[in-house]
Design an enzyme around this catalytic site. Structure first.
Site, short mmCIF file in Angstrom:
data_model
loop_
_atom_site.label_atom_id
_atom_site.label_comp_id
_atom_site.label_asym_id
_atom_site.label_seq_id
_atom_site.Cartn_x
_atom_site.Cartn_y
_atom_site.Cartn_z
N LYS A 1 -37.92 -32.84 -27.13
CA LYS A 1 -37.75 -32.35 -28.50
C LYS A 1 -36.26 -32.21 -28.83
O LYS A 1 -35.82 -32.56 -29.93
CB LYS A 1 -38.50 -31.02 -28.69
CG LYS A 1 -40.02 -31.21 -28.69
CD LYS A 1 -40.81 -29.91 -28.65
CE LYS A 1 -42.31 -30.23 -28.49
NZ LYS A 1 -43.17 -29.05 -28.39
N GLN B 1 -42.76 -22.83 -27.06
CA GLN B 1 -43.51 -23.82 -26.28
C GLN B 1 -44.68 -23.13 -25.57
O GLN B 1 -44.52 -22.08 -24.94
CB GLN B 1 -42.57 -24.50 -25.27
CG GLN B 1 -43.20 -25.67 -24.53
CD GLN B 1 -43.56 -26.85 -25.42
OE1 GLN B 1 -42.96 -27.08 -26.45
NE2 GLN B 1 -44.57 -27.61 -25.02
N ASP C 1 -44.53 -25.93 -35.95
CA ASP C 1 -45.67 -26.40 -35.16
C ASP C 1 -46.96 -26.39 -35.98
O ASP C 1 -47.96 -27.00 -35.60
CB ASP C 1 -45.88 -25.49 -33.94
CG ASP C 1 -45.32 -26.07 -32.65
OD1 ASP C 1 -45.21 -27.31 -32.55
OD2 ASP C 1 -44.98 -25.27 -31.76
N1 GUN Z 1 -47.65 -27.29 -25.76
C1 GUN Z 1 -48.28 -28.49 -25.80
N2 GUN Z 1 -48.15 -29.06 -27.03
C2 GUN Z 1 -47.41 -28.20 -27.77
C3 GUN Z 1 -46.93 -28.24 -29.10
O1 GUN Z 1 -47.18 -29.16 -29.88
N3 GUN Z 1 -46.19 -27.16 -29.50
C4 GUN Z 1 -45.94 -26.11 -28.68
N4 GUN Z 1 -45.22 -25.10 -29.17
N5 GUN Z 1 -46.36 -26.05 -27.43
C5 GUN Z 1 -47.10 -27.09 -26.98
#
Ligand code: GUN
Length: 292
Positions: A52, A96, A119
């Site tokens: 990211k 996350q 998100d």
């Molecule tokens: N863990 C797995 N996929 C995601 C996601 O798209 N966002 C977040 N914050 N955590 C994750």
């Protein structure tokens, strides 16, 4: 049969985002700024967050990674979230997942200001999306919808079967596909309690497989000419690979692909689109596109 190239589509969208950021900066604005909170040292989460941050660099965004140890209390994590909520220099941020077991995930997500929830996990964003209101839409369903649009796949009036009802993929995907002026499709969601999954799939013009069971969708479940979208990314042991595993989708690609009008591969299909959609959401947050 068309193999839908998520990698190339994501690269094209990232280049479009970077061009827009250049324009923002050229006209005196500051670049979009994404915050990411990473709790603990889970290998998978480290990789996702690293990717990211790299995507932010590719798009010309600023990013701030906040690392917290896994013995942090829920209260301390909430304090950090309140800090980011109040920081005018941060347009959007993510926490996350998964979080350590002693932290209540739902309470954490609800503490995020929904206007910064890039998100799209906050109940306000999920509710607004269900009502067809402007909102952040979570990355995987938004990525799938964008792929279908970019490949000119007609969804209106089509019969769409979604395999899986998770909060992150199946449920929001169903909302998008049935939404007026979005999917406009007739949607069936199948899950672990569904009867006749094979018969449901055989009627489908579009199948979106998101159950996390490798090779679940087999050729005898697919109508000739159907569009198949594979969301599965399960690691299965494979001694012939340098890392000792390979990614397996939810679709038996080898036997299903020849039947389809279009299909996404794993890897290189839905996966690359997800981080790219997080970048689009962050750009929208910086522009206050959904919440004025
Ligand atoms: N863990 C797995 N996929 C995601 C996601 O798209 N966002 C977040 N914050 N955590 C994750």
């Amino acid at each position: 049969m068309v193999i839908i190239d998520g990698k190339a589509t994501a690269a094209a969208i990232k280049a479009e985002i970077a061009a827009q950021v250049k324009d923002i900066v050229a006209s005196g604005g500051r670049p979009p700024h994404l915050g990411a909170i990473l709790v603990g040292h889970d290998g998978g989460s480290e990789t996702y967050v690293h990717n990211k941050v790299l995507a932010c660099e590719a798009c010309g965004f600023r990013s701030t990674l906040i690392r917290l140890e896994d013995d942090i209390t829920e209260g301390e994590l909430l304090d950090k979230i309140h800090e980011l909520n109040a920081d005018d220099e941060v347009d959007g941020f993510i926490v996350q997942l998964p979080l350590p077991a002693h932290i209540n995930e739902r309470r954490i997500i609800e503490a995020i200001d929904y206007r910064k929830d890039v998100d799209g996990f906050h109940p306000i964003n999920i509710g607004r999306m269900a009502l067809g209101m402007p909102s952040f839409i979570s990355a995987t369903p938004k990525g799938i919808y964008t792929l279908m649009q970019r490949y000119g796949i007609e969804t209106s009036g089509k019969k769409c079967v979604i395999l899986g009802r998770s909060n992150i993929v199946g449920q929001p995907m169903a909302q998008l596909m049935m939404q007026k002026k979005m999917g406009d499709a007739t949607v069936t969601v199948c899950h672990s309690h569904s009867a006749n999954i094979k018969e449901e799939c055989l009627q489908a013009d579009i199948i979106i497989a998101a159950i996390g069971r490798p090779q679940f969708l087999t050729a005898d479940m697919v109508k000739p000419g159907a569009v198949v979208i594979d969301v599965g990314t399960t690691r299965v042991a494979d001694a012939s690979r340098p890392k000792g595993f390979r990614l397996s989708g939810d679709v038996d690609f080898e036997h299903v692909a020849p039947l389809c009008s279009a299909i996404t591969p794993v890897p290189g299909g839905v996966g690359p689109m997800t981080i790219c959609m997080l970048m689009l959401n962050t750009l929208a947050a910086a522009r206050h596109e959904y919440f004025k």
